[in-house]
Structures are given as structure tokens and as C-alpha cells.
Write a protein that holds these residues in place. Structure first.
Motif, PDB file in Angstrom:
ATOM      1  N   HIS A  20     -24.417 -59.248  29.172  1.00 30.39           N
ATOM      2  CA  HIS A  20     -23.786 -59.122  27.855  1.00 30.39           C
ATOM      3  C   HIS A  20     -24.680 -58.338  26.900  1.00 30.39           C
ATOM      4  O   HIS A  20     -24.189 -57.488  26.128  1.00 30.39           O
ATOM      5  CB  HIS A  20     -23.472 -60.512  27.294  1.00 30.39           C
ATOM      6  N   ALA A  70     -17.689 -54.189  35.228  1.00 26.79           N
ATOM      7  CA  ALA A  70     -16.539 -54.336  34.330  1.00 26.79           C
ATOM      8  C   ALA A  70     -16.987 -54.442  32.875  1.00 26.79           C
ATOM      9  O   ALA A  70     -16.380 -53.852  31.970  1.00 26.79           O
ATOM     10  CB  ALA A  70     -15.719 -55.565  34.726  1.00 26.79           C
ATOM     11  N   ALA A  71     -18.062 -55.211  32.649  1.00 29.79           N
ATOM     12  CA  ALA A  71     -18.575 -55.352  31.285  1.00 29.79           C
ATOM     13  C   ALA A  71     -19.090 -54.023  30.755  1.00 29.79           C
ATOM     14  O   ALA A  71     -18.888 -53.686  29.576  1.00 29.79           O
ATOM     15  CB  ALA A  71     -19.701 -56.398  31.263  1.00 29.79           C
ATOM     16  N   TYR A  72     -19.728 -53.241  31.609  1.00 36.36           N
ATOM     17  CA  TYR A  72     -20.292 -51.970  31.170  1.00 36.36           C
ATOM     18  C   TYR A  72     -19.204 -50.932  30.917  1.00 36.36           C
ATOM     19  O   TYR A  72     -19.293 -50.151  29.968  1.00 36.36           O
ATOM     20  CB  TYR A  72     -21.297 -51.457  32.208  1.00 36.36           C
ATOM     21  N   VAL A  73     -18.179 -50.929  31.759  1.00 41.73           N
ATOM     22  CA  VAL A  73     -17.064 -50.006  31.535  1.00 41.73           C
ATOM     23  C   VAL A  73     -16.341 -50.362  30.238  1.00 41.73           C
ATOM     24  O   VAL A  73     -15.978 -49.490  29.445  1.00 41.73           O
ATOM     25  CB  VAL A  73     -16.090 -50.031  32.738  1.00 41.73           C
ATOM     26  N   ALA A  74     -16.163 -51.657  30.008  1.00 40.30           N
ATOM     27  CA  ALA A  74     -15.517 -52.093  28.767  1.00 40.30           C
ATOM     28  C   ALA A  74     -16.341 -51.698  27.550  1.00 40.30           C
ATOM     29  O   ALA A  74     -15.797 -51.454  26.458  1.00 40.30           O
ATOM     30  CB  ALA A  74     -15.313 -53.605  28.792  1.00 40.30           C
ATOM     31  N   ALA A  75     -17.658 -51.611  27.724  1.00 42.35           N
ATOM     32  CA  ALA A  75     -18.548 -51.228  26.624  1.00 42.35           C
ATOM     33  C   ALA A  75     -18.569 -49.725  26.392  1.00 42.35           C
ATOM     34  O   ALA A  75     -19.160 -49.258  25.415  1.00 42.35           O
ATOM     35  CB  ALA A  75     -19.964 -51.724  26.901  1.00 42.35           C
ATOM     36  N   GLY A  76     -17.954 -48.961  27.293  1.00 35.04           N
ATOM     37  CA  GLY A  76     -17.884 -47.515  27.096  1.00 35.04           C
ATOM     38  C   GLY A  76     -18.583 -46.669  28.129  1.00 35.04           C
ATOM     39  O   GLY A  76     -18.634 -45.444  27.987  1.00 35.04           O
ATOM     40  N   ALA A 101     -24.449 -54.760  27.973  1.00 36.01           N
ATOM     41  CA  ALA A 101     -23.167 -54.180  27.546  1.00 36.01           C
ATOM     42  C   ALA A 101     -23.225 -53.809  26.066  1.00 36.01           C
ATOM     43  O   ALA A 101     -22.728 -52.750  25.661  1.00 36.01           O
ATOM     44  CB  ALA A 101     -22.036 -55.165  27.817  1.00 36.01           C
ATOM     45  N   ALA A 161     -22.771 -50.126  24.523  1.00 35.14           N
ATOM     46  CA  ALA A 161     -21.798 -49.867  23.470  1.00 35.14           C
ATOM     47  C   ALA A 161     -22.460 -49.135  22.305  1.00 35.14           C
ATOM     48  O   ALA A 161     -21.855 -48.239  21.691  1.00 35.14           O
ATOM     49  CB  ALA A 161     -21.180 -51.179  22.991  1.00 35.14           C
TER      50      ALA A 161
END
Length: 245
Positions: A127, A168-174, A130, A134
Motif C-alpha cells: 500500500h 493490481a495495487a500498482y496498476v490501480a495507482a497508475g 502504491a 501514485a
């Protein structure tokens, strides 16, 4: 280099990762200095990705011990030597705040970066990583292609589900791409099924591992080689030196 030039090369680099067919990944050799970069460009590669360990060796440092200023200067020399887009491995970011990290990367002319999610062999909290990614994405906008390294296989327990969750967390962060470094080729189909967007796999230059085409068929969008080329060149020099002596 103007801001417009950087943006156009960043867009080109990003486009190289999309619309690729299985078995045809983007192959990114790793130049450790300007001379190597020119060799790769002359060979026809459309883009390059510097390896932090290879650059460290060229500067006389152990992997992970290169001062930030020297790494950025080395990347700038490589970028200046070629016309193709260059992505830079900047390890964990050298403790720089996201905005300063982005500014220093853009000053080199690089259009992408590789950021690790471990420190001294210990995995970061996903987290927190991430959030850091971001921040880099916000500061860079579209000017940098962010490749988020996932170190589960290198410094964790090698659980694919953990790698997929981190990705997934890293992709969601950009993050534009994720790199589960050290993932066995046999696990790539599972990772591909669980990860959205471009997937980076590690290749070898000694013929001991699967070819880039095979890695692409298993799900890799792009293939990088870390310090493989620099170490291959060093081995060749040692052999030549031994013959001369």
C-alpha cells in the motif's frame, strides 16, 4: 531536449507496449553506457532500458550502491547518445520524493523508469509502494512510462497470488507496466491471466532461458535483461584478456 520532444518520445515508448501479438514482445536491451546504447540502436532496437546493476558495474560500484547523482548522470549520457526512447532503472528511487525523482528523471531525457518494491532485500508494504507510485504518476503525468517492479519472487515467498495482488495495487495507482522479477517462465501464464496491462519478463543472453518469443507466447508484453548484456560483454573481455596474456 524540449518538453514536446520528451512527450513525443514518451508517447512512442508507451505505444510500443500496446497491440503486441503473442510471441512478439517488445525486446529492450540494457545499455550500461553510451557506447553500448549506440550499438543497440544501430542494431535496430526501437527503445532501450538501462540496468541499474550494469550501470553500477560500469561506474565501479556494487549493485545498489551507485550514488543517485552518478546514476542520473550516466542515464543522461546514454539518452544523449541515441535517438530512440530510453527508460531508466532507478532502483527504489534513492529516497527522493516523487516530484523530485520525476524532475531528475526528466532532466536526463528518459521517458520511462523502473521502480523496485523492496529495500535491501526486504519487500515494501504494497500500500505504501502504491501510494509512492501514485505520487510519481501524478508528478509525471504522461511524461514517464512507469514500470513497477514486483519483488515477490526475488525477495518474498514466491507466491503468485501475492505478486498478482501487488501488481493490481500498482496498476490501480497508475503504473503502466509491472515486472514480477524472477518469476519462473512457467508461472507467466498465471500472472498474465491475473494482471491487467503490460507485463515485463526477464530474459537471458546466455541461451540458458526461453527466448523472447517464447516468453511472449507465455504472456510477456516486453522482455528486459537486467545487467545480462554488461556481464556478457565483461566475460568476453576477460576471455580476450586471458588470450593476450
Amino acid at each position: 531536449m524540449s518538453a514536446a520532444d520528451v512527450m513525443s518520445k514518451a508517447d512512442l515508448f508507451r505505444a510500443l507496449h500496446h497491440g503486441r501479438l503473442p510471441g512478439d514482445p517488445l525486446v529492450l536491451p540494457g545499455p550500461w553506457d553510451a557506447a553500448a546504447a549506440r550499438v543497440f540502436e544501430e542494431a535496430g532496437f526501437p527503445a532501450l532500458a538501462t540496468p541499474s546493476a550494469g550501470v553500477a558495474a560500469s561506474l565501479g560500484y556494487a549493485d545498489g550502491r551507485t550514488p543517485a547523482g552518478e546514476m542520473f548522470a550516466a542515464v543522461a549520457r546514454i539518452v544523449r547518445a541515441v535517438d530512440v526512447p530510453v527508460s531508466a532503472d532507478v532502483e527504489g528511487g534513492y529516497g527522493l520524493a516523487p516530484r523530485e525523482l520525476v524532475e531528475r528523471l526528466l532532466e536526463t531525457g528518459a521517458v520511462g523508469c523502473n521502480l523496485e518494491d523492496s529495500v535491501d532485500g526486504v519487500l515494501r508494504d504494497p500500500h505504501e509502494q502504491a501510494d509512492r507510485l501514485a505520487g510519481v504518476r501524478e508528478a509525471a503525468g504522461g511524461r514517464l512510462f512507469v514500470n513497477a517492479r514486483v519483488d515477490t519472487f526475488a525477495h518474498g515467498d514466491g507466491d503468485p497470488s501475492d505478486a498478482i495482488a501487488r501488481a493490481a495495487a500498482y496498476v490501480a495507482a497508475g503504473a503502466d507496466c509491472v515486472y514480477p522479477i524472477g518469476a519462473p517462465p512457467t508461472v507467466l501464464p498465471l500472472l498474465r491471466a491475473g494482471i491487467a496491462g503490460p507485463l515485463n519478463a526477464g530474459g537471458r543472453v546466455d541461451g540458458e532461458g526461453p527466448s523472447p518469443a517464447v516468453l511472449g507466447g507465455l504472456g510477456a508484453t516486453r522482455v528486459t535483461f537486467g545487467p545480462g548484456f554488461q556481464r556478457f560483454a565483461a566475460a568476453a573481455l576477460r576471455a580476450v584478456g586471458a588470450e593476450l596474456l
